[in-house]
Design a protein around this motif. Structure first.
Motif, PDB file in Angstrom:
ATOM      1  N   ILE A   1       0.842  -1.195   0.000  1.00 20.21           N
ATOM      2  CA  ILE A   1       0.000   0.000   0.000  1.00 20.21           C
ATOM      3  C   ILE A   1       0.880   1.248   0.000  1.00 20.21           C
ATOM      4  O   ILE A   1       1.695   1.444   0.912  1.00 20.21           O
ATOM      5  N   ASN A   2       0.730   2.073  -1.038  1.00 21.80           N
ATOM      6  CA  ASN A   2       1.398   3.371  -1.086  1.00 21.80           C
ATOM      7  C   ASN A   2       0.476   4.372  -0.410  1.00 21.80           C
ATOM      8  O   ASN A   2      -0.505   4.837  -1.004  1.00 21.80           O
ATOM      9  N   ALA A   3       0.771   4.692   0.845  1.00 21.54           N
ATOM     10  CA  ALA A   3      -0.129   5.526   1.640  1.00 21.54           C
ATOM     11  C   ALA A   3      -0.319   6.907   1.024  1.00 21.54           C
ATOM     12  O   ALA A   3      -1.427   7.463   1.044  1.00 21.54           O
TER      13      ALA A   3
ATOM     14  N   GLN B   1      -7.902   9.073  -2.805  1.00 19.12           N
ATOM     15  CA  GLN B   1      -9.149   9.142  -2.041  1.00 19.12           C
ATOM     16  C   GLN B   1      -9.678  10.566  -2.010  1.00 19.12           C
ATOM     17  O   GLN B   1     -10.868  10.813  -2.220  1.00 19.12           O
ATOM     18  N   SER B   2      -8.792  11.525  -1.774  1.00 15.93           N
ATOM     19  CA  SER B   2      -9.207  12.925  -1.744  1.00 15.93           C
ATOM     20  C   SER B   2      -9.699  13.382  -3.116  1.00 15.93           C
ATOM     21  O   SER B   2     -10.721  14.068  -3.232  1.00 15.93           O
TER      22      SER B   2
ATOM     23  N   ARG C   1      -2.780  11.098 -11.629  1.00 17.56           N
ATOM     24  CA  ARG C   1      -1.637  10.173 -11.642  1.00 17.56           C
ATOM     25  C   ARG C   1      -1.748   9.143 -10.511  1.00 17.56           C
ATOM     26  O   ARG C   1      -1.547   7.942 -10.737  1.00 17.56           O
ATOM     27  N   ALA C   2      -2.066   9.610  -9.310  1.00 17.39           N
ATOM     28  CA  ALA C   2      -2.147   8.699  -8.159  1.00 17.39           C
ATOM     29  C   ALA C   2      -3.282   7.698  -8.320  1.00 17.39           C
ATOM     30  O   ALA C   2      -3.128   6.503  -8.029  1.00 17.39           O
TER      31      ALA C   2
ATOM     32  N   GLU D   1     -17.335   2.998  -9.219  1.00 19.74           N
ATOM     33  CA  GLU D   1     -16.476   1.814  -9.286  1.00 19.74           C
ATOM     34  C   GLU D   1     -15.138   2.060  -8.581  1.00 19.74           C
ATOM     35  O   GLU D   1     -14.617   1.182  -7.880  1.00 19.74           O
ATOM     36  N   ILE D   2     -14.590   3.256  -8.753  1.00 20.41           N
ATOM     37  CA  ILE D   2     -13.314   3.570  -8.113  1.00 20.41           C
ATOM     38  C   ILE D   2     -13.468   3.640  -6.594  1.00 20.41           C
ATOM     39  O   ILE D   2     -12.594   3.186  -5.838  1.00 20.41           O
TER      40      ILE D   2
END
Length: 449
Positions: A73-75, A82-83, A123-124, A198-199
């Protein structure tokens, strides 16, 4: 149907609380994300009362325990994604393109933060989605028994849209200095409008992966075992070498209940390990109903409707309840559940210790006799009043008598913490008083007065 458990039982067994020292929740909480921790908290609040639900949960945990690779997991990416995706965009492509143009104009005027936020979010999110798609594909290949079918880990949309996601990422990677206007608008539209729901489900899947990886890592590191769940009507509980999971080098013990022998009467001296024995049993029952691995060599259990303990009961000054009355009220609550025909596990440590020995003897004997007649529940009852056990031994051959032994090494008591069959005759109250030289201190003080 909700699992019956109250605040007192949670406190007795030290189940909940991420900030509580040596809580069972803290033991299992090796999550890396806030979302994973919230899922674990929710899980700990809702034990199952359905055999199939427990079995499905236990099977899923076992599946994650068997995996050779974990999801890295890349925090930072997860937080950004998420943001970014939380700000759902309910607009068409044309309006999205117009907003992208406005950001480009602001950036040309030196106001780059909004454009930077958009590009970093794109990108993230793409990195996270493609990384997740690869990991879930690996899980699917190892899912020989269909554990993931219909679960949150299926995420079929990722497989269907994988090539398109990959193409978007390849396009933006070819522009490391800044994403072109039309491409940024296209990515923004698809990530926050077309695939928004979905995301969000995929991000939730990551939190679930974090949850199960945490459980699996703890269970594997500590050698916990999967409990075998049985139908409620079997009225069977078997534990081999069950031990307290937060006590270093804890000694394990065996327990067996069935419909005919549904009560264990526990005796032993102070400090011999009775409370730990009882808590170890209660913790295993609770974890098993969560579908989680348990600290034992083996466990079989019939599904129960609840768990109720009375180990560290105190008086209630606000309600005007004495310690004894508080004990009576808890016994009454159990009697109500038993009278309703509930399938319960009941743990009582030192019944009626808040009254005199004569009252405690009569009350403990009478209540134990009454409980033992209700075979839909399993009881673990301890007492210092060994005479109660001796009386029950003469009356009923179905009660199991277990004690925690004490061995004397000169004047020093030694505790094995390993249960034995029978009733304790150990009375070492004066031994401890002499060991700590209490009387000598008092005599010395009286001479100085």
């Amino acid at each position: 149907m909700s699992f019956i458990i109250d605040k007192q039982t949670h406190q007795d067994l030290n189940i909940s609380g991420k900030y509580k020292r040596d809580s069972i929740f803290s033991l299992y909480n090796k999550t890396e994300t806030f979302g994973g921790e919230l899922l674990l908290e929710k899980l700990f609040q809702q034990p199952f009362t359905n055999l199939d639900a427990i079995d499905r949960q236990a099977a899923l945990v076992s599946f994650f325990r068997s995996l050779q690779h974990t999801f890295q997991i890349n925090a930072n990416d997860l937080d950004i994604a998420q943001s970014f995706t939380n700000s759902y965009s309910d607009q068409g492509f044309a309006l999205t393109l117009a907003h992208a143009g406005r950001r480009k104009l602001l950036a040309s005027l030196g106001l780059k933060e909004e454009k930077k936020h958009l590009e970093s979010g794109i990108r993230a999110t793409l990195r996270i989605m493609l990384h997740l798609a690869g990991y879930l594909s690996e899980l699917q290949q190892q899912d020989n028994s269909g554990q993931l079918v219909g679960s949150i880990f299926e995420q079929s949309w990722l497989r269907a849209e994988y090539e398109q996601l990959l193409q978007l990422q390849q396009k933006i990677e070819s522009h490391p200095e800044g994403i072109p206007l039309t491409l940024a608008a296209s990515c923004d539209y698809q990530l926050r409008h077309k695939w928004s729901k979905e995301i969000q489900q995929s991000l939730l899947a990551i939190y679930h992966i974090d949850l199960y990886q945490s459980i699996a890592s703890v269970a594997n590191a500590r050698g916990f075992v999967r409990a075998e769940v049985l139908p409620a009507e079997r009225q069977h509980i078997l534990l081999e070498n069950v031990y307290h999971p937060t006590i270093p080098n804890a000694v394990g013990n065996d327990l067996l209940f069935d419909a005919e022998k549904n009560l264990i009467f526990l005796t032993g001296a102070n400090m011999a390990g009775k409370s730990t024995y009882m808590k170890s049993f209660g913790i295993a029952i609770y974890l098993a109903h969560l579908g989680l691995p348990v600290p034992a060599n083996r466990m079989q259990f019939s599904v129960k409707e609840g768990l109720y303990s009375s180990i560290n009961v105190s008086d209630d000054i606000d309600m005007g309840h004495s310690h004894y009355y508080a004990e009576v009220l808890r016994v009454k609550k159990v009697a109500e559940y038993v009278n309703q025909g509930k399938d319960m596990v009941i743990i009582f440590d030192e019944l009626f210790k808040g009254t005199n020995v004569k009252d405690a003897f009569e009350a403990t004997l009478t209540v134990t006799r009454a409980f033992q007649q209700h075979h839909n529940c399993q009881y673990l009852i301890s007492t210092h009043i060994v005479e109660v056990g001796q009386q029950l031994q003469q009356e009923d051959g179905t009660v199991q008598f277990v004690y925690m032994p004490t061995q004397m090494r000169g004047q020093v008591p030694y505790y094995t913490y390993r249960s034995e069959q029978g009733i304790s005759s150990d009375k070492h109250g004066m031994v401890l008083i002499q060991k700590e030289k209490v009387l000598e201190l008092l005599e010395q003080n009286s001479k100085n007065i």
